[in-house]
Design a protein around this motif. Structure first.
Motif, PDB file in Angstrom:
ATOM      1  N   VAL A  75     -17.197  15.813 -10.227  1.00  0.00           N
ATOM      2  CA  VAL A  75     -18.646  15.748 -10.066  1.00  0.00           C
ATOM      3  C   VAL A  75     -19.147  17.016  -9.382  1.00  0.00           C
ATOM      4  N   LYS A  76     -18.395  17.502  -8.378  1.00  0.00           N
ATOM      5  CA  LYS A  76     -18.733  18.747  -7.690  1.00  0.00           C
ATOM      6  C   LYS A  76     -17.464  19.511  -7.361  1.00  0.00           C
ATOM      7  N   GLN A  77     -17.584  20.833  -7.308  1.00  0.00           N
ATOM      8  CA  GLN A  77     -16.463  21.681  -6.920  1.00  0.00           C
ATOM      9  C   GLN A  77     -16.953  22.758  -5.969  1.00  0.00           C
ATOM     10  N   TRP A  78     -16.056  23.152  -5.040  1.00  0.00           N
ATOM     11  CA  TRP A  78     -16.325  24.250  -4.120  1.00  0.00           C
ATOM     12  C   TRP A  78     -15.112  25.158  -4.081  1.00  0.00           C
ATOM     13  N   GLN A  79     -15.358  26.459  -3.949  1.00  0.00           N
ATOM     14  CA  GLN A  79     -14.252  27.391  -3.830  1.00  0.00           C
ATOM     15  C   GLN A  79     -13.510  27.154  -2.522  1.00  0.00           C
ATOM     16  N   GLU A  80     -12.184  27.233  -2.590  1.00  0.00           N
ATOM     17  CA  GLU A  80     -11.338  27.076  -1.399  1.00  0.00           C
ATOM     18  C   GLU A  80     -10.814  28.443  -1.008  1.00  0.00           C
ATOM     19  N   SER A  81     -11.182  28.912   0.173  1.00  0.00           N
ATOM     20  CA  SER A  81     -10.759  30.221   0.651  1.00  0.00           C
ATOM     21  C   SER A  81      -9.368  30.113   1.274  1.00  0.00           C
ATOM     22  N   LEU A  82      -8.402  30.810   0.673  1.00  0.00           N
ATOM     23  CA  LEU A  82      -7.015  30.774   1.143  1.00  0.00           C
ATOM     24  C   LEU A  82      -6.653  32.072   1.848  1.00  0.00           C
ATOM     25  N   CYS A  83      -5.697  32.001   2.775  1.00  0.00           N
ATOM     26  CA  CYS A  83      -5.218  33.222   3.421  1.00  0.00           C
ATOM     27  C   CYS A  83      -3.754  33.062   3.806  1.00  0.00           C
ATOM     28  N   TRP A  84      -3.056  34.192   3.844  1.00  0.00           N
ATOM     29  CA  TRP A  84      -1.684  34.226   4.321  1.00  0.00           C
ATOM     30  C   TRP A  84      -1.710  34.200   5.845  1.00  0.00           C
ATOM     31  N   ILE A  85      -0.794  33.461   6.450  1.00  0.00           N
ATOM     32  CA  ILE A  85      -0.733  33.431   7.904  1.00  0.00           C
ATOM     33  C   ILE A  85       0.703  33.655   8.386  1.00  0.00           C
ATOM     34  N   ASP A  86       0.781  34.361   9.496  1.00  0.00           N
ATOM     35  CA  ASP A  86       2.052  34.633  10.175  1.00  0.00           C
ATOM     36  C   ASP A  86       1.899  34.154  11.617  1.00  0.00           C
ATOM     37  N   LEU A 129       0.649  18.851   7.087  1.00  0.00           N
ATOM     38  CA  LEU A 129      -0.082  20.074   7.411  1.00  0.00           C
ATOM     39  C   LEU A 129       0.193  20.498   8.851  1.00  0.00           C
ATOM     40  N   ALA A 130       0.169  19.557   9.782  1.00  0.00           N
ATOM     41  CA  ALA A 130       0.414  19.891  11.184  1.00  0.00           C
ATOM     42  C   ALA A 130       1.790  20.519  11.373  1.00  0.00           C
ATOM     43  N   SER A 131       2.772  20.008  10.637  1.00  0.00           N
ATOM     44  CA  SER A 131       4.121  20.553  10.724  1.00  0.00           C
ATOM     45  C   SER A 131       4.173  21.972  10.157  1.00  0.00           C
ATOM     46  N   ILE A 132       3.484  22.203   9.045  1.00  0.00           N
ATOM     47  CA  ILE A 132       3.415  23.544   8.457  1.00  0.00           C
ATOM     48  C   ILE A 132       2.773  24.514   9.442  1.00  0.00           C
ATOM     49  N   GLN A 133       1.660  24.103  10.057  1.00  0.00           N
ATOM     50  CA  GLN A 133       0.975  24.964  11.021  1.00  0.00           C
ATOM     51  C   GLN A 133       1.880  25.318  12.193  1.00  0.00           C
ATOM     52  N   SER A 134       2.588  24.331  12.722  1.00  0.00           N
ATOM     53  CA  SER A 134       3.465  24.569  13.867  1.00  0.00           C
ATOM     54  C   SER A 134       4.647  25.455  13.500  1.00  0.00           C
ATOM     55  N   ALA A 135       5.223  25.240  12.323  1.00  0.00           N
ATOM     56  CA  ALA A 135       6.373  26.033  11.903  1.00  0.00           C
ATOM     57  C   ALA A 135       6.005  27.512  11.799  1.00  0.00           C
ATOM     58  N   VAL A 136       4.833  27.796  11.247  1.00  0.00           N
ATOM     59  CA  VAL A 136       4.385  29.190  11.165  1.00  0.00           C
ATOM     60  C   VAL A 136       4.147  29.748  12.562  1.00  0.00           C
ATOM     61  N   ALA A 137       3.450  28.996  13.406  1.00  0.00           N
ATOM     62  CA  ALA A 137       3.136  29.464  14.754  1.00  0.00           C
ATOM     63  C   ALA A 137       4.392  29.764  15.557  1.00  0.00           C
ATOM     64  N   ASP A 138       5.461  29.010  15.323  1.00  0.00           N
ATOM     65  CA  ASP A 138       6.704  29.196  16.071  1.00  0.00           C
ATOM     66  C   ASP A 138       7.628  30.242  15.457  1.00  0.00           C
ATOM     67  N   GLY A 139       7.205  30.855  14.340  1.00  0.00           N
ATOM     68  CA  GLY A 139       7.959  31.960  13.779  1.00  0.00           C
ATOM     69  C   GLY A 139       8.996  31.608  12.751  1.00  0.00           C
ATOM     70  N   LEU A 140       8.875  30.451  12.109  1.00  0.00           N
ATOM     71  CA  LEU A 140       9.848  30.072  11.085  1.00  0.00           C
ATOM     72  C   LEU A 140       9.565  30.708   9.728  1.00  0.00           C
TER      73      LEU A 140
END
Length: 290
Positions: free
Chosen positions: A159-170, A217-228
């Motif tokens: 019914v509706k669509q919006w662009q999703e802005s993605l970015c690489w994170i380290d 998602l929370a696990s992905i965020q933490s893994a990146v933040a901790d340098g995995l």
């Protein structure tokens, strides 16, 4: 399949087994015996003319026919419960079944849903969060009334669509971008962003390896933040323990995803109102409607 109406008692047993993943747990929920529940499911299979469950020692799974029936079974049982409430003189609560990706099922979204519930006290919200492919499948089977999902741009009749802005994170504290091969933190196979990450790195000639996989998602965020490893996520879920990287560090831009809102126009006014509230919420997050 015979012409007899489906027996709600048999449908109830079938739904309980599907929900519990086995006959023993279903029997406990129904305050019955395992053999009784099994017999009811067998009678339903005879009536439907199809095998509805694949049985094994470890687990019970829906067959293709079972997946087609389960949504209708739940709707029939819910309608029966509503009729019983109405005839008993109790007020009938409408149920809206909403599906949301995990990164939407918190924060401002819960505030929006709580405000909707306060405006419509006769409405019972049932919210399911999960991977977009799973949510879309539930919606297509009639088990959800409205869903917000992530999808590749222009691939659905939303019914509706919006662009999703993605970015690489380290990691801000423990960056790994210089490692070779480059470690990746990813969602499970067929999860969003994973294929895009791999395709982009392959095209750029960068060596990589999967260092961490999670459906959370929370696990992905933490893994990146901790340098995995590094990952690809929506810009709105990046926090101060992350460092955004991109073309200046040799990583290609990826602009392939959109947020999509699905609901059936015939679902009624309440679904339309909830859809409008969700549309306003998504639109406020600085996304361009497409």
């Amino acid at each position: 399949m015979n012409d007899q109406p489906f027996d709600l008692d048999l449908l109830k047993a079938f739904a309980a087994v599907a929900d519990c993943g086995g006959f023993t747990a279903a029997a406990g929920r129904l305050n019955s015996t395992q053999s009784t529940v099994s017999q009811k499911v067998l009678r339903l299979e005879e009536q439907a003319g199809h095998r509805l469950l694949e049985r094994s020692h470890r687990q019970v799974r829906l067959t293709e026919a079972g997946e087609q029936l389960i949504g209708y079974a739940r709707r029939m049982l819910a309608l029966d419960a509503e009729v019983r409430q109405l005839l008993s003189g109790a007020s009938v609560a409408a149920t809206l079944r909403l599906g949301l990706p995990e990164d939407f099922a918190a924060g401002r979204t819960t505030s929006t849903l709580a405000a909707f519930a306060r405006r419509h006290e006769n409405v019972r919200l049932e919210v399911t969060s999960g991977l977009s492919r799973e949510l879309r499948s539930l919606y297509d089977r009639g088990e959800l009334d409205i869903v917000v999902v992530k999808q590749r741009r222009g691939t659905g009749d939303a019914v509706k669509q919006w662009q999703e802005s993605l970015c690489w994170i380290d990691s801000a504290a423990h960056p790994v971008l210089a490692l070779d091969p480059l470690p990746l933190v990813v969602f499970p196979p067929r999860g969003l962003y994973r294929d895009d990450m791999v395709a982009a790195l392959d095209a750029s000639g960068r060596r990589w390896r999967v260092s961490y996989t999670s459906s959370s998602l929370a696990s992905i965020q933490s893994a990146v933040a901790d340098g995995l490893g590094i990952s690809l996520l929506p810009a709105r879920v990046v926090h101060d323990r992350h460092r955004t990287v991109g073309p200046q560090q040799g990583l290609p831009m990826i602009e392939t995803m959109e947020i999509a809102l699905y609901y059936r126009p015939e679902a009624g006014a309440l679904v339309t109102r909830l859809a409008e509230d969700l549309s306003a919420l998504i639109g406020d997050d600085s996304r361009d409607e497409v």
